[in-house]
Design a protein around this motif. Structure first.
Motif, PDB file in Angstrom:
ATOM      1  N   ALA B  79      42.926  87.034-101.893  1.00 18.54           N
ATOM      2  CA  ALA B  79      42.621  88.650-102.054  1.00 18.54           C
ATOM      3  C   ALA B  79      43.524  89.691-100.955  1.00 18.54           C
ATOM      4  N   TYR B 270      34.405  80.038-105.773  1.00 20.27           N
ATOM      5  CA  TYR B 270      35.360  80.922-105.807  1.00 20.27           C
ATOM      6  C   TYR B 270      35.679  81.218-107.243  1.00 20.27           C
ATOM      7  N   SER B 273      33.151  83.717-108.652  1.00 18.18           N
ATOM      8  CA  SER B 273      32.842  84.973-108.082  1.00 18.18           C
ATOM      9  C   SER B 273      34.242  85.884-108.207  1.00 18.18           C
ATOM     10  N   THR B 274      35.457  85.070-108.575  1.00 23.06           N
ATOM     11  CA  THR B 274      36.400  85.747-108.662  1.00 23.06           C
ATOM     12  C   THR B 274      36.924  86.078-110.420  1.00 23.06           C
ATOM     13  N   ILE B 279      39.679  91.357-112.779  1.00 25.56           N
ATOM     14  CA  ILE B 279      40.719  90.601-112.494  1.00 25.56           C
ATOM     15  C   ILE B 279      41.835  90.739-113.675  1.00 25.56           C
ATOM     16  N   THR B 285      46.538  85.709-108.584  1.00 27.36           N
ATOM     17  CA  THR B 285      44.949  85.605-107.934  1.00 27.36           C
ATOM     18  C   THR B 285      44.436  84.961-109.306  1.00 27.36           C
ATOM     19  N   TYR B 286      44.701  85.499-110.707  1.00 29.54           N
ATOM     20  CA  TYR B 286      44.289  84.902-111.902  1.00 29.54           C
ATOM     21  C   TYR B 286      44.633  83.856-112.006  1.00 29.54           C
ATOM     22  N   ILE B 289      42.662  80.921-109.796  1.00 28.64           N
ATOM     23  CA  ILE B 289      41.653  80.398-110.420  1.00 28.64           C
ATOM     24  C   ILE B 289      41.625  78.903-111.153  1.00 28.64           C
TER      25      ILE B 289
END
Lengths: 286, 319
Positions: B79, B270, B273-274, B279, B285-286, B289
């Protein structure tokens, strides 16, 4: 002195024979002396008032119909009944004159002296070697047990058949071999007595014959007590035979085993004193 | 005169001779077979779907971050303005949780199972076993809250010599997950041990084994495949546990550290929480996961394969 002991005539003087254990005598020594033994499962009286002497280095057979308490009585001779909740023994079970149910007696120790072979072969799911070495290892003998294992397997007339596959799983053997392995396993603990609870009932006639030959061989070293459903087997191998029957109480539904007659095997099978014995051994009952 | 077996007629004196042909097409039987086949296939389809849905975004991720960088990087900061995608910190977080969970759950679970199967009276067992099964189903968020409020302060109190900092601890999270899976390990191991035939126990007793020797030298080895299965189930749960870890170890920025007194993230924490509402799909970032999810899947798979190997090697077959 009469060789017959029936529950109804189990008078105190019959138990005088127990004193022979300590007296110098020409008669064979007795390994076990039972005096007025009752075995209970909870409130149920499973075996009633048995008095008998089991001689040393002989084969003694318990015969009788199902439910007559012969297995129950056998299990009271090495305290296997202790494992059943609610099981309890009254009266005296003497082993070489020692009370087997005395306060200082340890059932675990008892079973190292009085071994047992069961109805269905029950080898551990381990190698042949580890099965035989199991008992000695329990007694703290680690290190090389090759000699112990070989001696026990020879004692059970199994060595020649398995010496090349000692590391194989015991469950790869035939039923008869498995049962002889169980005998080897019992011998390896170096007991004084081997109890056998219908050891051949799960085996074919050939395997049965080999185990019977083995028993006759083993009695030179051990005292053997065998429970059997097979009357011919008792007639073939046993020196003495005890016939038990079951008394059913229709009102309470209880079934209690009693000792009817106990004598030399030849007598039991040729001219028994009790009519019930004669009916049973001649096949008219049971 | 016809002697065909299928022709109905009367036999001499007996029951009438009946046809041997089916009275109808038995459509019901065919439908049932089809329905059963469909249900059996469903779980395979779902699993395949999961794998594909994990893999596709992961491919997108690995087009931007090399697999090598992902697997060996020591900084996990997706992030940040200058993002870094080294997965090791959160893998270490997960392994720390698994380590402490095993440390607690394997000995305690196995000992409980030995007690239940070999020592407990029928009455005690009948009481304890259902309680265990209820504990298995407790919501993990409640256990996480309990651990954060009670267990963490308690453990700190008992170990003042440890360098505690901040409110979060990955070690305590591991211990909590361990406590959480004890009932599962105990219950499944107990079932495995009780299915060992009584005749094996008798055989050992008859050779002068004590109760403990019977349990350790006969029953546990004979039940080992079921016991290993219990451990695998427990460890899988420990790897996958998210809520407890989020609450007890915190969702703070993970640092590569083997210090159990510090808070850190695990792989599941992770993801948990992400993967929130803010998002946006298609970002790196997506996709990250899903890359973490795929790695998690592979780790669990590897452990199951290893367990199957172990079972095959140490299994004691009886019949």
């Amino acid at each position: 002195m009469s060789e017959t002991t029936t529950p109804s005539t189990a008078l105190p003087e019959i138990s005088v024979s127990a004193d022979k254990v300590t007296s110098v005598d020409t008669e064979p020594k007795n390994t076990f002396e039972l005096r007025n033994v009752n075995v209970f499962y909870g409130d149920m009286l499973a075996v009633k008032d048995v008095s008998m002497a089991i001689p040393h280095n002989q084969i003694t057979a318990f015969i009788g119909p199902s439910g007559c308490g012969k297995s129950t009585l056998l299990r009271s001779l090495n305290r296997m009944n202790d494992l059943i909740p609610g099981a309890r023994v009254e009266g005296d079970v003497l082993y070489h004159g020692m009370n087997m149910y005395g306060p200082k007696v340890d059932p675990v120790q008892v079973r190292t002296v009085i071994g047992m072979v069961f109805q269905k072969p029950n080898p551990f799911p381990k190698s042949i070697y580890d099965n035989v070495a199991f008992g000695p290892r329990l007694q703290g003998r680690n290190g090389n047990l090759d000699d112990v294992v070989e001696e026990a397997l020879r004692g059970a007339a199994l060595w020649d058949e398995v010496k090349d596959r000692l590391k194989d799983n015991a469950y790869g053997m035939s039923g008869g071999q498995q049962q002889r392995l169980c005998i080897a396993r019992a011998i390896a603990v170096q007991p004084d007595v081997i109890l056998m609870d219908e050891p051949c009932s799960a085996l074919d006639p050939v395997s049965t014959g080999r185990i019977e030959d083995l028993m006759v061989e083993l009695k030179k070293t051990y005292t053997i007590v065998i429970v059997t459903h097979n009357m011919q087997q008792a007639a073939r191998v046993a020196d003495r035979t005890a016939f038990f029957t079951v008394l059913a109480n229709d009102e309470t539904g209880s079934r209690t085993g009693v000792l009817v007659e106990y004598a030399a095997t030849t007598k039991i099978f040729s001219k028994p004193d009790d009519e019930r014995t004669e009916n049973y051994v001649s096949g008219r009952f049971g | 005169m016809s002697t065909s077996v299928v022709s109905p007629g009367a036999s001499s004196g007996g029951a009438p001779i009946r046809s041997l042909e089916a009275p109808g097409p038995r459509i019901g039987e065919k439908i049932i077979k089809a329905v059963l086949w469909a249900t059996a296939t469903l779980s395979i389809l779902v699993t395949t779907g999961i794998v594909i849905s994990l893999l596709l975004p992961s491919i997108g991720f690995f087009q931007q971050v090399s697999i090598w960088e992902f697997l060996t990087g020591t900084i996990w900061a997706p992030a940040f303005a200058n993002p870094s995608y080294g997965v090791l910190p959160i893998v270490v977080g997960t392994l720390t949780v698994v380590f402490f969970a095993i440390l607690i759950a394997v000995p305690v679970g196995l000992a409980s199972a030995i007690y239940l199967s070999e020592y407990a009276s029928k009455r005690v067992r009948k009481t304890i076993k259902p309680i265990l099964e209820v504990l298995e189903g407790l919501p993990t968020v409640a256990i996480g809250l309990f651990a954060f409020n009670v267990l963490t302060p308690l453990i700190r109190e008992l170990t003042p010599f440890l360098p505690w900092t901040g409110p979060f601890s990955i070690g305590v999270a591991g211990i909590t997950v361990g406590l959480l899976i004890i009932p599962l390990v105990a219950s499944v191991s107990d079932d495995a041990m009780r299915s060992v035939p009584a005749s094996l126990r008798e055989g050992a007793y008859a050779m002068g084994a004590t109760k403990f020797e019977v349990a350790i030298k006969v029953v546990v080895p004979a039940a080992i495949s079921g016991i290993i299965a219990a451990f695998v189930l427990g460890i899988s749960r420990a790897i996958g546990e998210t809520m407890v870890v989020l609450l007890v170890a915190g969702a703070g920025n993970p640092v590569l550290s083997f210090d159990p007194t510090k808070g850190t993230q695990t792989m599941t924490a992770y993801i948990g929480s992400t993967a929130t509402g803010d998002i946006s799909q298609g970002t790196i970032t997506y996709d990250s996961i899903f890359a973490v999810g795929a790695l998690l899947f592979l780790m669990t798979l590897a452990m199951n394969v290893l367990a199957m190997r172990l079972v095959k090697k140490y299994r004691e077959v009886y019949d």
